[in-house]
Motif scaffolding. Structure first.
Motif, PDB file in Angstrom:
ATOM      1  N   ILE A   1       0.851  -1.191   0.000  1.00  0.00           N
ATOM      2  CA  ILE A   1       0.000   0.000   0.000  1.00  0.00           C
ATOM      3  C   ILE A   1       0.886   1.241   0.000  1.00  0.00           C
ATOM      4  CG2 ILE A   1      -1.915   1.192   1.118  1.00  0.00           C
ATOM      5  CD1 ILE A   1      -2.561  -1.318   2.625  1.00  0.00           C
ATOM      6  N   SER A   2       0.636   2.160  -0.911  1.00  0.00           N
ATOM      7  CA  SER A   2       1.425   3.389  -1.010  1.00  0.00           C
ATOM      8  C   SER A   2       1.118   4.338   0.144  1.00  0.00           C
ATOM      9  CB  SER A   2       1.131   4.097  -2.336  1.00  0.00           C
ATOM     10  OG  SER A   2      -0.212   4.588  -2.340  1.00  0.00           O
ATOM     11  N   ASP A   3       1.998   5.307   0.368  1.00  0.00           N
ATOM     12  CA  ASP A   3       1.755   6.310   1.403  1.00  0.00           C
ATOM     13  C   ASP A   3       0.462   7.068   1.146  1.00  0.00           C
ATOM     14  OD1 ASP A   3       4.030   5.711   2.851  1.00  0.00           O
ATOM     15  OD2 ASP A   3       5.275   7.215   1.874  1.00  0.00           O
ATOM     16  N   ASN A   4       0.184   7.360  -0.120  1.00  0.00           N
ATOM     17  CA  ASN A   4      -1.062   8.056  -0.445  1.00  0.00           C
ATOM     18  C   ASN A   4      -2.271   7.243   0.007  1.00  0.00           C
ATOM     19  OD1 ASN A   4       0.464  10.043  -1.621  1.00  0.00           O
ATOM     20  ND2 ASN A   4      -0.332   9.762  -3.697  1.00  0.00           N
ATOM     21  N   GLU A   5      -2.237   5.944  -0.236  1.00  0.00           N
ATOM     22  CA  GLU A   5      -3.341   5.081   0.180  1.00  0.00           C
ATOM     23  C   GLU A   5      -3.457   5.015   1.698  1.00  0.00           C
ATOM     24  OE1 GLU A   5      -3.948   1.410  -2.730  1.00  0.00           O
ATOM     25  OE2 GLU A   5      -1.815   1.827  -2.431  1.00  0.00           O
ATOM     26  N   VAL A   6      -2.321   4.861   2.360  1.00  0.00           N
ATOM     27  CA  VAL A   6      -2.338   4.743   3.826  1.00  0.00           C
ATOM     28  C   VAL A   6      -2.960   5.984   4.462  1.00  0.00           C
ATOM     29  CG1 VAL A   6      -0.950   4.457   5.896  1.00  0.00           C
ATOM     30  CG2 VAL A   6      -0.352   3.187   3.835  1.00  0.00           C
ATOM     31  N   SER A   7      -2.645   7.153   3.929  1.00  0.00           N
ATOM     32  CA  SER A   7      -3.208   8.382   4.490  1.00  0.00           C
ATOM     33  C   SER A   7      -4.701   8.503   4.228  1.00  0.00           C
ATOM     34  CB  SER A   7      -2.492   9.608   3.919  1.00  0.00           C
ATOM     35  OG  SER A   7      -2.758   9.756   2.535  1.00  0.00           O
ATOM     36  N   MET A   8      -5.219   7.655   3.342  1.00  0.00           N
ATOM     37  CA  MET A   8      -6.652   7.661   3.024  1.00  0.00           C
ATOM     38  C   MET A   8      -7.440   6.624   3.818  1.00  0.00           C
ATOM     39  SD  MET A   8      -7.559   9.839   0.576  1.00  0.00           S
ATOM     40  CE  MET A   8      -8.835   9.063  -0.421  1.00  0.00           C
TER      41      MET A   8
ATOM     42  N   MET B   1      -7.536  -2.283   0.725  1.00  0.00           N
ATOM     43  CA  MET B   1      -6.514  -1.651  -0.107  1.00  0.00           C
ATOM     44  C   MET B   1      -5.409  -2.637  -0.465  1.00  0.00           C
ATOM     45  SD  MET B   1      -6.111   2.065   1.762  1.00  0.00           S
ATOM     46  CE  MET B   1      -7.544   3.108   2.050  1.00  0.00           C
ATOM     47  N   ALA B   2      -4.980  -3.408   0.524  1.00  0.00           N
ATOM     48  CA  ALA B   2      -3.904  -4.374   0.299  1.00  0.00           C
ATOM     49  C   ALA B   2      -4.304  -5.426  -0.726  1.00  0.00           C
ATOM     50  CB  ALA B   2      -3.513  -5.040   1.614  1.00  0.00           C
ATOM     51  N   ASN B   3      -5.569  -5.819  -0.708  1.00  0.00           N
ATOM     52  CA  ASN B   3      -6.070  -6.834  -1.636  1.00  0.00           C
ATOM     53  C   ASN B   3      -6.525  -6.245  -2.969  1.00  0.00           C
ATOM     54  OD1 ASN B   3      -5.621  -8.838   0.272  1.00  0.00           O
ATOM     55  ND2 ASN B   3      -7.706  -8.728   1.099  1.00  0.00           N
ATOM     56  N   LYS B   4      -6.326  -4.929  -3.120  1.00  0.00           N
ATOM     57  CA  LYS B   4      -6.679  -4.217  -4.354  1.00  0.00           C
ATOM     58  C   LYS B   4      -8.166  -4.331  -4.682  1.00  0.00           C
ATOM     59  CE  LYS B   4      -2.365  -3.305  -4.556  1.00  0.00           C
ATOM     60  NZ  LYS B   4      -1.898  -1.998  -4.018  1.00  0.00           N
ATOM     61  N   GLN B   5      -8.979  -4.407  -3.621  1.00  0.00           N
ATOM     62  CA  GLN B   5     -10.430  -4.460  -3.825  1.00  0.00           C
ATOM     63  C   GLN B   5     -11.036  -3.060  -3.936  1.00  0.00           C
ATOM     64  OE1 GLN B   5     -10.604  -7.498  -0.415  1.00  0.00           O
ATOM     65  NE2 GLN B   5     -12.490  -7.946  -1.558  1.00  0.00           N
ATOM     66  N   ILE B   6     -10.306  -2.070  -3.473  1.00  0.00           N
ATOM     67  CA  ILE B   6     -10.719  -0.677  -3.658  1.00  0.00           C
ATOM     68  C   ILE B   6      -9.513   0.133  -4.113  1.00  0.00           C
ATOM     69  CG2 ILE B   6     -12.611  -0.725  -1.994  1.00  0.00           C
ATOM     70  CD1 ILE B   6     -10.771   0.645   0.030  1.00  0.00           C
TER      71      ILE B   6
END
Length: 341
Positions: free
Chosen positions: A135-142, A298-303
């Motif tokens: 998961i990217s930093d952008n995703e984590v902050s979301m 997010m990790a499973n790329k479901q969203i």
């Protein structure tokens, strides 16, 4: 260290504040990304509390593990920014959002605990969650705002085939729309005052159609499109006109979930709720399980939440970013902050 703090109505100041100090209990995190939230905008507009360093949506790396033996320096993490007591009935039932202490010392939401519009934050160790490198930093902050939307959808209990109206095309509204589709809604509409945001909700694939609520025929158009009313309305603005629209657009016996926050009193035609026997629920924050679920999704790329991110700015551009998000004529949904930029 460098931080951005409230310095009056619609005004920030970039200043030096003390770095968080280790107490061998709390975890100290070096911030890599922080998100600008709708509640942050409320504080900024009011200019209160003066001196508040906001930022409760964030990604970072551990620089002090506190009392967490399962963490090591360098681990990528995020955290629930809340401060529940852990002992009350709400906490014991896994609903910390109900705890009376939840916001008392919340990261970035209280003057006692500076947030992620800075280089580093100190967070209660039991609130910290590790995140996978996928998961990217952008995703984590979301994760935090995504969890707010997921909580609202859980309360809405959307059934396959339901027609759903989202009032407000900000990040919480669009995340809620995304989840509504995942739950099987047959039609998802977004109502907005900002034409560019409305169009963007459709372009991003989370809404089937958007409606300009500035039009005099907006309510009648929404009722016509939903065949007399939506099964579920999720209200994400928190003002009188938005809540009134929710009451008028839901079908008899339907459900309204109030996600938008108003710090003052609002006036609504509550008689509609009575006459139509509506179910009206408030939604605040999330459970720890929902927070963790968003990381897993997010990790499973479901969203994919990166599609909502419009820009990444440094601390010196926070003021301009808030002005952009409140201009009413920009399509920006989410702006992130990189304090090292």
């Amino acid at each position: 260290m460098k931080a951005v703090a409230i310095n009056g109505k619609k005004e920030f100041i970039v200043k030096e504040i003390d770095e968080p100090i280790s107490n061998d209990k709390d975890v100290i995190i070096e911030i890599t990304r922080a998100g600008i939230c709708g509640s942050d905008i409320h504080y900024w507009v009011d200019g209160l509390p003066n001196g508040l360093v906001m930022g409760h949506e964030f990604a970072g790396k551990v620089i002090d593990c506190g009392d967490r033996t399962d963490l090591k320096v360098g681990d990528r993490v995020t955290a629930l920014p809340i401060s529940p007591c852990g002992n009350c009935e709400a906490c014991k039932s896994a609903n910390p959002q109900y705890c009376l202490q939840t916001w008392t010392d919340a990261v970035g939401l209280s003057v006692t605990n500076p947030g992620a519009f800075s280089k580093k934050v100190k967070v209660r160790s039991d609130m910290v969650l590790k995140v996978p490198d996928s998961i990217s930093d952008n995703e984590v902050s979301m994760v935090e705002p995504t969890a707010v939307g997921l909580h609202a959808i859980h309360l809405a209990d959307i059934k396959v085939g339901d027609k759903v109206l989202i009032i407000g095309g900000g990040i919480i509204g669009l995340v809620s729309a995304m989840f509504a589709k995942m739950e099987g809604a047959s039609y998802v509409a977004v109502s907005e005052t900002n034409e560019k945001r409305g169009e963007k909700s459709v372009a991003l694939g989370v809404a089937d159609e958007w409606f300009d609520v500035k039009r005099e025929d907006a309510i009648s158009n929404l009722l016509q499109k939903s065949n007399g009313g939506f099964d579920v309305v999720i209200e994400c603005c928190g003002n009188s006109s938005a809540v009134s629209s929710a009451l008028m657009c839901v079908k008899p016996g339907g459900k309204i979930v109030l996600v938008g926050v108003s710090t003052g009193a609002i006036t609504v035609p509550l008689v509609i709720g009575v006459m139509r026997e509506l179910i009206i629920l408030g939604a605040i924050a999330y459970t720890k399980e929902e927070f963790a679920s968003c990381i897993e999704l997010m990790a499973n790329k479901q969203i994919d939440v990166t599609k909502f991110v419009d820009d990444v700015v440094g601390l010196d551009d926070v003021q301009k970013s808030f002005e952009r998000l409140t201009s009413g004529n920009d399509d920006a949904i989410k702006i992130l902050i990189d304090p090292n930029k």
